[in-house]
Write a protein that holds these residues in place. Sequence first.
Motif, PDB file in Angstrom:
ATOM      1  N   LEU A  63       0.782  -1.371  -0.305  1.00  0.00           N
ATOM      2  CA  LEU A  63      -0.223   0.135   0.129  1.00  0.00           C
ATOM      3  C   LEU A  63       1.027   1.262  -0.080  1.00  0.00           C
ATOM      4  CD1 LEU A  63      -2.985  -0.888   2.458  1.00  0.00           C
ATOM      5  CD2 LEU A  63      -2.799  -1.026   0.000  1.00  0.00           C
ATOM      6  N   ALA A  64       2.126   1.112  -0.633  1.00  0.00           N
ATOM      7  CA  ALA A  64       2.975   2.374  -0.420  1.00  0.00           C
ATOM      8  C   ALA A  64       2.574   3.443  -1.337  1.00  0.00           C
ATOM      9  CB  ALA A  64       4.302   1.844  -1.098  1.00  0.00           C
ATOM     10  N   GLU A  65       1.788   2.831  -2.301  1.00  0.00           N
ATOM     11  CA  GLU A  65       1.161   4.000  -3.527  1.00  0.00           C
ATOM     12  C   GLU A  65      -0.153   5.015  -2.757  1.00  0.00           C
ATOM     13  OE1 GLU A  65      -1.327   0.486  -4.229  1.00  0.00           O
ATOM     14  OE2 GLU A  65       0.719   0.987  -3.521  1.00  0.00           O
ATOM     15  N   LEU A  66      -0.504   4.752  -1.596  1.00  0.00           N
ATOM     16  CA  LEU A  66      -1.520   5.207  -1.097  1.00  0.00           C
ATOM     17  C   LEU A  66      -1.165   6.786  -0.715  1.00  0.00           C
ATOM     18  CD1 LEU A  66      -4.324   4.999   0.429  1.00  0.00           C
ATOM     19  CD2 LEU A  66      -3.112   4.588   2.563  1.00  0.00           C
ATOM     20  N   ARG A  67      -2.250   7.506  -1.160  1.00  0.00           N
ATOM     21  CA  ARG A  67      -2.098   8.988  -1.055  1.00  0.00           C
ATOM     22  C   ARG A  67      -3.237   9.684  -0.047  1.00  0.00           C
ATOM     23  NH1 ARG A  67      -1.857  12.100  -6.485  1.00  0.00           N
ATOM     24  NH2 ARG A  67      -1.594  13.691  -5.009  1.00  0.00           N
ATOM     25  N   LEU A  68      -2.775  10.559   0.884  1.00  0.00           N
ATOM     26  CA  LEU A  68      -3.734  11.140   1.543  1.00  0.00           C
ATOM     27  C   LEU A  68      -4.142  12.413   0.858  1.00  0.00           C
ATOM     28  CD1 LEU A  68      -5.111  11.539   4.264  1.00  0.00           C
ATOM     29  CD2 LEU A  68      -3.195  12.750   5.137  1.00  0.00           C
ATOM     30  N   VAL A  69      -5.203  12.676   0.588  1.00  0.00           N
ATOM     31  CA  VAL A  69      -6.027  13.927   0.113  1.00  0.00           C
ATOM     32  C   VAL A  69      -6.367  14.841   0.960  1.00  0.00           C
ATOM     33  CG1 VAL A  69      -7.673  14.658  -1.610  1.00  0.00           C
ATOM     34  CG2 VAL A  69      -6.843  12.336  -2.006  1.00  0.00           C
ATOM     35  N   GLY A  70      -5.745  16.108   0.837  1.00  0.00           N
ATOM     36  CA  GLY A  70      -6.257  17.143   1.677  1.00  0.00           C
ATOM     37  C   GLY A  70      -6.202  18.693   0.994  1.00  0.00           C
ATOM     38  N   GLU A  71      -6.286  19.611   1.740  1.00  0.00           N
ATOM     39  CA  GLU A  71      -6.619  20.983   1.372  1.00  0.00           C
ATOM     40  C   GLU A  71      -5.728  21.265   0.091  1.00  0.00           C
ATOM     41  OE1 GLU A  71      -9.198  23.713   1.027  1.00  0.00           O
ATOM     42  OE2 GLU A  71      -9.151  23.082   3.101  1.00  0.00           O
ATOM     43  N   GLN A  72      -4.527  20.851   0.221  1.00  0.00           N
ATOM     44  CA  GLN A  72      -3.614  21.221  -0.922  1.00  0.00           C
ATOM     45  C   GLN A  72      -3.243  20.266  -1.906  1.00  0.00           C
ATOM     46  OE1 GLN A  72      -2.399  24.187  -0.405  1.00  0.00           O
ATOM     47  NE2 GLN A  72      -3.615  24.441   1.388  1.00  0.00           N
ATOM     48  N   THR A  73      -3.768  19.342  -1.981  1.00  0.00           N
ATOM     49  CA  THR A  73      -3.780  18.134  -3.044  1.00  0.00           C
ATOM     50  C   THR A  73      -3.661  18.785  -4.602  1.00  0.00           C
ATOM     51  OG1 THR A  73      -4.490  16.305  -1.409  1.00  0.00           O
ATOM     52  CG2 THR A  73      -4.390  15.764  -3.898  1.00  0.00           C
ATOM     53  N   GLY A  74      -2.658  18.648  -5.227  1.00  0.00           N
ATOM     54  CA  GLY A  74      -3.018  18.920  -6.741  1.00  0.00           C
ATOM     55  C   GLY A  74      -4.196  18.662  -7.486  1.00  0.00           C
ATOM     56  N   GLU A  75      -4.108  17.245  -7.620  1.00  0.00           N
ATOM     57  CA  GLU A  75      -5.056  16.594  -8.488  1.00  0.00           C
ATOM     58  C   GLU A  75      -5.281  15.049  -8.241  1.00  0.00           C
ATOM     59  OE1 GLU A  75      -3.004  15.866 -12.686  1.00  0.00           O
ATOM     60  OE2 GLU A  75      -3.848  17.768 -12.609  1.00  0.00           O
ATOM     61  N   ILE A  76      -6.247  14.310  -8.570  1.00  0.00           N
ATOM     62  CA  ILE A  76      -6.065  13.007  -8.429  1.00  0.00           C
ATOM     63  C   ILE A  76      -6.351  12.267  -9.593  1.00  0.00           C
ATOM     64  CG2 ILE A  76      -6.907  13.018  -5.990  1.00  0.00           C
ATOM     65  CD1 ILE A  76      -9.892  12.634  -7.076  1.00  0.00           C
ATOM     66  N   GLY A  77      -5.808  11.147  -9.583  1.00  0.00           N
ATOM     67  CA  GLY A  77      -6.034  10.251 -11.048  1.00  0.00           C
ATOM     68  C   GLY A  77      -6.202   8.874 -10.873  1.00  0.00           C
ATOM     69  N   ARG A  78      -5.595   8.020 -11.472  1.00  0.00           N
ATOM     70  CA  ARG A  78      -5.621   6.655 -11.274  1.00  0.00           C
ATOM     71  C   ARG A  78      -4.803   6.489  -9.967  1.00  0.00           C
ATOM     72  NH1 ARG A  78      -6.934   2.995 -14.965  1.00  0.00           N
ATOM     73  NH2 ARG A  78      -5.471   1.392 -14.121  1.00  0.00           N
ATOM     74  N   GLY A  79      -5.217   5.410  -8.883  1.00  0.00           N
ATOM     75  CA  GLY A  79      -4.386   5.310  -7.783  1.00  0.00           C
ATOM     76  C   GLY A  79      -5.214   5.063  -6.602  1.00  0.00           C
TER      77      GLY A  79
END
Length: 745
Positions: free
Chosen positions: A669-685
């Motif tokens: 699960l190393a590719e896990l990303r936390l999405v918060g106020e400053q997150t640029g954008e989201i895509g696949r993942g």
Amino acid sequence: MPSYEEELPQEQDYLKRVTDLARARLAAQQNVAATEKRKLMELNRQMYENTVHFSHDFDKLTEANQELGDIQTRTIHYQMMMKKLALYERMIQAPYFARIDFTEDGFEREPIYIGTGNLTDEDGLDAYVYDWRAPVASLFYRCEPGRVSYTSPSGEISGEMELKRQYEIKSGRLEYFFDSSVNIMDDVLRSVLSKNASPKMKSIVETIQREQDVIIRDLDSDLLMVQGAAGSGKTSVALHRVAFLMYQGVTGGLSANNIIILSPNALFGRYISGVLPELGEENIATKTFEEIFEDYFEGGIQLSTRNNVLERLCADGEDGRRDLLRDTVEFQLSETFCEIIERYAQLYERSLLEMPDVFYGGICIATRQALRAELLQSRINMPLAKRLRVIEEHLMERIHKEKKARLKELEQFVLEHPEHQFEVKAQARLLSIKEITSLAHKVRSFTRLNIMGIYRKLVGDHDLFRRAAGDLPLPPNLDEILDFIASGLKRNSAGYADGMALLYLRLILMGGKPSDEIKQVVIDEAQDYSPVHFRLLQRMMPAARYTVLGDVNQTIAHEADMTLYDRIRIILGKQKSTLAVMNKSFRCSAEITAFSRRFLDRELKQESFDRHGEEPRVRTAPDAKELDTLLIEDVRSCQQQEFGSLAILCKSFEAARELYRRLIEQPGLAELRLVGEQTGEIGRGLYVMPIYMAKGLEFDCAFVYGVDEAHYHTEDDRKLLYVACTRPLHRLYLYAEGEASHLLR
């Protein structure tokens, strides 16, 4: 009727003719564009060489302005060339996706091929491909073969549609085609929806439904409101509507600079940023209300974001404190609070603004009574700040008229006090400058408005607030609310709701920046906005037309129902308004849609598109460790099935961050990303985020974590669950530690 095999060579031949023409146009346009680019670069070089050293020369400046005008004209022409280049490149790959054969009354049968742009012969008389936004293309979206009609600029056109065909073209090659009907169109849409979610929102130009096309092509409404179920495609429809309006604007003067999209947060704005370029149009400005606040206050006041408010309302904490915050925010964003601000602005102008007598050289050049009379009796329609600025200019003019006489008095004063270190006239001038500077500061102390100070005065004085409110209904805990507001205000920072109130007060007292160039405003997630937001828009862009999209079932931390659209209609005050309802959900499978309905607290006529998948699963475990294990197993299972975008949804960012810290240590699960106020954008993942930040987004699979009774038991929690469960296309999992919430049953 010819068979598929008989027609295939003809279709292949037509495709070759079109792609060959697109290649030829591309090559020719590339040569012209290269020449134009060289000319543009040469003009820029010449302007730099001819004007950079002569900015003091008026004649040179006039020449520079002329040259700048030429450069701007050529730049626009070059940009249009590049737009055509992009169109031809797209057409080489897939020039069209549909065809109808239409026989207009009194004319011969004509095959009409429909794509994302126009392609005509050299003289522009014969069309090889029609843009999907052309009036005749509406027949493809709205009609079946038979007697049909459509509206064109010249009036109603009637005739017979004898063929309706769709194509699958990839890399310039015809994969297959089929003659379509409503049922077959559904099959195409079902095939599209069965694929994985894309990193950014994609165009739906090939699968636009009849009711969606009606909304897209509406040119009559000054205010078009769309109540759309979760996953009904309302945002896509709005973006296609923008593209359609820009297409119409070629003759009507509507360009990208004339349109603005208001989005709930910057992340959502980036998510939708790919649709218009895919349709061949340049992107348009996407704004949040936080950014609009920044435009007006220019960094003078730091504003907390709406997400910050949602976090405080959704996070676990002291119920009493959270209830007070909710009451406060709801009151500050209400119509009542707007009315109080308006009344307070009048009260401030008439009796609270202190205007002193103004003395210069010991002589009263303006009494407070005269200043107040000038303020109240002249230019009634001008904002207070501008009238005060006029008064300031008049006072400074009077001061300068008296300056010579005063200078002589100062010279006499200097002569009487010989201890000064300069000669008499220099010392007198120095004293005059200091005196006028000091007086100017005093004048500006009442002619320049401090919006924060004025607002702080209102919320800090309970009696004054009630005086301004008059007969308006006030919350029973008003004193507690006002104390809560006052305690949260800092010298250079404010909460989100305070910011909207400050902006409204500023527009009333100081007026708005000119926004005449904005002719179309698109508002997404309208159910999350309050009366103050629409009042702000009405003041900032009164002449604009509006497209408003919402879903009253997806509110978070406040109430909304269908009366929302009545309030919007009244506030914006548009003559021609329309409310369209989109009940069919396309995003989720039928099973996920059926599961999500349990969280609706009202009867909803909602249809589910006929696409089936696995039933949602509710997982329970006695403790967090075992629950995490179940979550990880499901995540890995979905990854093995090659689902590209997966979202773990938590009630708050605080909960998401805590879960992220536990999961990031797990292998795989190393590719896990936390999405918060400053997150640029989201895509696949694989992402973990609070539910309120997932609004408007879609994923292949959603994992809703922590749905136990302790965390989900209120009506607000019910709405959060509805939002969370309507995010995925294919798989939905819910996880509860101990007993699952009664809301799931």
